[in-house]
Design a protein around this motif. Sequence first.
Motif, PDB file in Angstrom:
ATOM      1  N   ALA A 246       0.843  -1.195   0.000  1.00 24.70           N
ATOM      2  CA  ALA A 246       0.000   0.000   0.000  1.00 24.70           C
ATOM      3  C   ALA A 246       0.874   1.240   0.000  1.00 24.70           C
ATOM      4  N   ARG A 247       0.450   2.242  -0.763  1.00 24.28           N
ATOM      5  CA  ARG A 247       1.152   3.527  -0.741  1.00 24.28           C
ATOM      6  C   ARG A 247       0.191   4.624  -1.170  1.00 24.28           C
ATOM      7  N   MET A 248       0.540   5.854  -0.816  1.00 20.64           N
ATOM      8  CA  MET A 248      -0.310   6.992  -1.153  1.00 20.64           C
ATOM      9  C   MET A 248      -0.119   7.429  -2.600  1.00 20.64           C
ATOM     10  N   ALA A 249       1.083   7.239  -3.130  1.00 15.30           N
ATOM     11  CA  ALA A 249       1.373   7.683  -4.497  1.00 15.30           C
ATOM     12  C   ALA A 249       0.611   6.833  -5.505  1.00 15.30           C
ATOM     13  N   SER A 250      -0.130   7.489  -6.351  1.00 10.93           N
ATOM     14  CA  SER A 250      -0.836   6.839  -7.456  1.00 10.93           C
ATOM     15  C   SER A 250      -1.054   7.905  -8.515  1.00 10.93           C
ATOM     16  N   THR A 251      -0.603   7.623  -9.722  1.00  8.01           N
ATOM     17  CA  THR A 251      -0.703   8.647 -10.761  1.00  8.01           C
ATOM     18  C   THR A 251      -2.156   8.940 -11.122  1.00  8.01           C
ATOM     19  N   ARG A 252      -3.009   7.933 -11.035  1.00  3.00           N
ATOM     20  CA  ARG A 252      -4.397   8.104 -11.463  1.00  3.00           C
ATOM     21  C   ARG A 252      -5.340   8.477 -10.325  1.00  3.00           C
ATOM     22  N   LEU A 253      -5.098   7.940  -9.138  1.00  2.00           N
ATOM     23  CA  LEU A 253      -5.989   8.212  -8.008  1.00  2.00           C
ATOM     24  C   LEU A 253      -5.160   8.282  -6.717  1.00  2.00           C
ATOM     25  N   PRO A 254      -4.479   9.404  -6.489  1.00  2.00           N
ATOM     26  CA  PRO A 254      -3.610   9.533  -5.310  1.00  2.00           C
ATOM     27  C   PRO A 254      -4.368   9.286  -4.014  1.00  2.00           C
TER      28      PRO A 254
END
Length: 267
Positions: free
Chosen positions: A7-15
């Motif tokens: 799990a991580r907070m970084a997401s290019t499409r849905l941060p």
Amino acid sequence: MVIIVQARMASTRLPGKVMLPVLGKTILAMMIERLQMIKHQAVFVIATSVNPEDDIIEQEARLLNIPCYRGDQNNLLDRHYQAALLHNADVVLKIPSDCPLIDPRIIDQTLTYFFEHTIAHDYVSNLHPATWPDGNDVEIMTMACLKQTWENARQNLELEHTTPYIWENPQLFSIGNVSWETGLDYSMSHRFTIDYQEDYLFIKRVFEELYPVNKSFSCEDILDLLDRKPEIYQINASYAGVNWYRNHLNELKTIQPEQTKQAPVSQ
């Protein structure tokens, strides 16, 4: 056995997608709750990155009373291996945190197959090839298999996605796959995973419909809901079949073009 949830907070499409709210809880909390419904005994670990933005993931893990391992943001293979090592794993189960609707029965079914064939298989999944709706991803491997992968994998996609080195080297590993006993294949037509805003709206609606009645609702319960209320299916239907494979078809020998599709162009 150790179940590692990446799990991580970084997401290019849905941060920040894993921390989005559903019925007063986070997506991550809902998913951990479903994982803890399995019948097999396991230690659960949330594996996140050392980035400051992921401090909130560690805080959530603490609230959920789940151990948290923090490692490299992009090298998830190392993150899985180090977390497994830290918790003395003999068997490692990899579950991505974008599968909050995962059916615990499907996890148990795949685990039962793995333990019945432990001598025969180093790695067992239900997604190579997949048959269940996308978002029921289960990958199980022996610690020896994970260690060998960690020692030898070099390509970026192998480090980022943890297990492609295993898939791509069947001469090195004995690989098993569990298929949906219905004989159906909904892997390209039904999407229960979260990567886009529409996915969040779909998942939120499914939880709102089913969770208050039965917290341990099944994959079949979701499909029944979608039959009764097809407008829910339509929320993220345009993204069905879109997965990370689409960016690596020229690198993955064991993935066929029909196992993925490009995301629709945003309006």
